[in-house]
Scaffold this active site. Structure first.
Site, PDB file in Angstrom:
ATOM      1  N   ASP A  72      -4.624   1.952  -2.317  1.00 38.15           N
ATOM      2  CA  ASP A  72      -3.208   2.265  -2.602  1.00 38.15           C
ATOM      3  C   ASP A  72      -2.813   3.622  -2.025  1.00 38.15           C
ATOM      4  OD1 ASP A  72      -1.984   0.143  -4.549  1.00 38.15           O
ATOM      5  OD2 ASP A  72      -4.068   0.436  -5.155  1.00 38.15           O
ATOM      6  N   ASP A 132      -9.708   4.465   0.746  1.00 37.85           N
ATOM      7  CA  ASP A 132      -8.941   4.207  -0.470  1.00 37.85           C
ATOM      8  C   ASP A 132      -7.957   3.071  -0.144  1.00 37.85           C
ATOM      9  OD1 ASP A 132      -7.688   4.705  -2.989  1.00 37.85           O
ATOM     10  OD2 ASP A 132      -6.132   5.820  -1.930  1.00 37.85           O
TER      11      ASP A 132
HETATM   12  O1  LIG Z   1      -7.933   3.975  -6.242  1.00 43.32           O
HETATM   13  P1  LIG Z   1      -6.695   3.425  -5.627  1.00 43.32           P
HETATM   14  O2  LIG Z   1      -6.952   2.262  -4.714  1.00 43.32           O
HETATM   15  O3  LIG Z   1      -5.882   4.499  -4.955  1.00 43.32           O
HETATM   16  O4  LIG Z   1      -5.893   2.845  -6.859  1.00 43.32           O
HETATM   17  C1  LIG Z   1      -5.202   3.709  -7.732  1.00 43.32           C
HETATM   18  C2  LIG Z   1      -4.190   2.891  -8.511  1.00 43.32           C
HETATM   19  O5  LIG Z   1      -3.440   2.179  -7.536  1.00 43.32           O
HETATM   20  C3  LIG Z   1      -2.410   1.336  -8.037  1.00 43.32           C
HETATM   21  O6  LIG Z   1      -1.368   2.156  -8.516  1.00 43.32           O
HETATM   22  C4  LIG Z   1      -0.744   2.940  -7.517  1.00 43.32           C
HETATM   23  O7  LIG Z   1      -0.177   2.087  -6.498  1.00 43.32           O
HETATM   24  C5  LIG Z   1       0.873   1.195  -6.989  1.00 43.32           C
HETATM   25  C6  LIG Z   1       1.310   0.325  -5.820  1.00 43.32           C
HETATM   26  O8  LIG Z   1       1.777   1.081  -4.749  1.00 43.32           O
HETATM   27  C7  LIG Z   1       2.006   2.030  -7.584  1.00 43.32           C
HETATM   28  O9  LIG Z   1       2.993   1.151  -8.106  1.00 43.32           O
HETATM   29  C8  LIG Z   1       1.470   2.951  -8.680  1.00 43.32           C
HETATM   30  O10 LIG Z   1       2.496   3.857  -9.081  1.00 43.32           O
HETATM   31  C9  LIG Z   1       0.315   3.798  -8.132  1.00 43.32           C
HETATM   32  O11 LIG Z   1      -0.288   4.584  -9.190  1.00 43.32           O
HETATM   33  C10 LIG Z   1      -2.934   0.367  -9.073  1.00 43.32           C
HETATM   34  O12 LIG Z   1      -1.870  -0.349  -9.681  1.00 43.32           O
HETATM   35  C11 LIG Z   1      -3.755   1.060 -10.136  1.00 43.32           C
HETATM   36  O13 LIG Z   1      -4.375   0.066 -10.973  1.00 43.32           O
HETATM   37  C12 LIG Z   1      -4.853   1.890  -9.456  1.00 43.32           C
HETATM   38  O14 LIG Z   1      -5.643   2.574 -10.408  1.00 43.32           O
END
Ligand SMILES: O=P(O)(O)OC[C@H]1O[C@H](O[C@H]2O[C@H](CO)[C@@H](O)[C@H](O)[C@H]2O)[C@H](O)[C@@H](O)[C@@H]1O
Length: 174
Positions: free
Chosen positions: A81, A79
């Site tokens: 984020d 993964d």
């Molecule tokens: O599938 P992933 O790679 O885990 O992505 C999931 C979402 O990640 C991002 O949002 C998340 O991380 C951001 C940065 O740290 C944070 O600001 C946010 O609160 C988290 O939900 C990304 O912006 C999304 O588009 C993804 O779906």
């Protein structure tokens, strides 16, 4: 009355379009459900303790992981984020450290390695910048890679199962 009739006709046209989008999206959803395992509900209390016992940390059970992997082709799915990068307030600033990049580079030298993200593929690639990986963006709707060969044999793939829905998505404007 003519305006009302035209208006009704136009809105019926929009409804047809929206309905066909829902039907097409529904068939995509059905095929995704059919090819994915069911998500388990998050356990709580005693169930949670039992779940943790049955799903030990790979770091604390490394010998077990090695034994289970014996004779099998290992593939790494990571993964982005919150895993390769810290969670930060601004999604555009979720950069990974050079140390983490080196670790992923090392893993990819030994095993086919993919990053699976909800983000669009280009955004994840721009953070990770490793051409020897597979990238599955938009929750797996846009899969591509690797564009550079590594130690092991890795076939280049391009899989974009949602492409056929783009015209209807663009028309509906979602
Ligand atoms: O599938 P992933 O790679 O885990 O992505 C999931 C979402 O990640 C991002 O949002 C998340 O991380 C951001 C940065 O740290 C944070 O600001 C946010 O609160 C988290 O939900 C990304 O912006 C999304 O588009 C993804 O779906």
């Amino acid at each position: 009355p003519r305006r009302a009739r035209d208006c009704r006709k136009a809105s019926l046209g929009r409804m047809d379009l929206a309905t066909s989008a829902v039907v097409m999206a529904g068939s995509l959803l059905d095929s995704m459900k059919a090819s994915s395992p069911r998500h388990a509900m998050s356990p709580t209390g005693a169930d949670q303790e039992e779940w943790i016992e049955n799903h030990p940390s790979a770091l604390e059970w490394f010998e077990g992981v090695l034994a289970a992997a014996e004779g099998k082709q290992i593939v790494m799915f990571l993964d982005y984020d919150g895993t390769l990068s810290p969670i930060v307030e601004d999604p555009d600033r979720a950069v990974m450290t050079e140390e983490m990049r080196e670790a992923v580079r090392g893993v990819a030298q030994h095993f086919p390695t993919a990053i699976v993200s909800g983000r669009c593929r280009d955004k994840v690639f721009n953070f990770v910048k490793l051409e020897e990986l597979y990238y599955a963006g938009s929750h797996g709707m846009d899969i591509k890679g690797p564009t550079k060969v590594s130690n092991h044999k890795a076939d280049e793939v391009l899989c974009q199962p949602a492409t056929k829905f783009l015209p209807v998505i663009q028309k509906v404007g979602v």
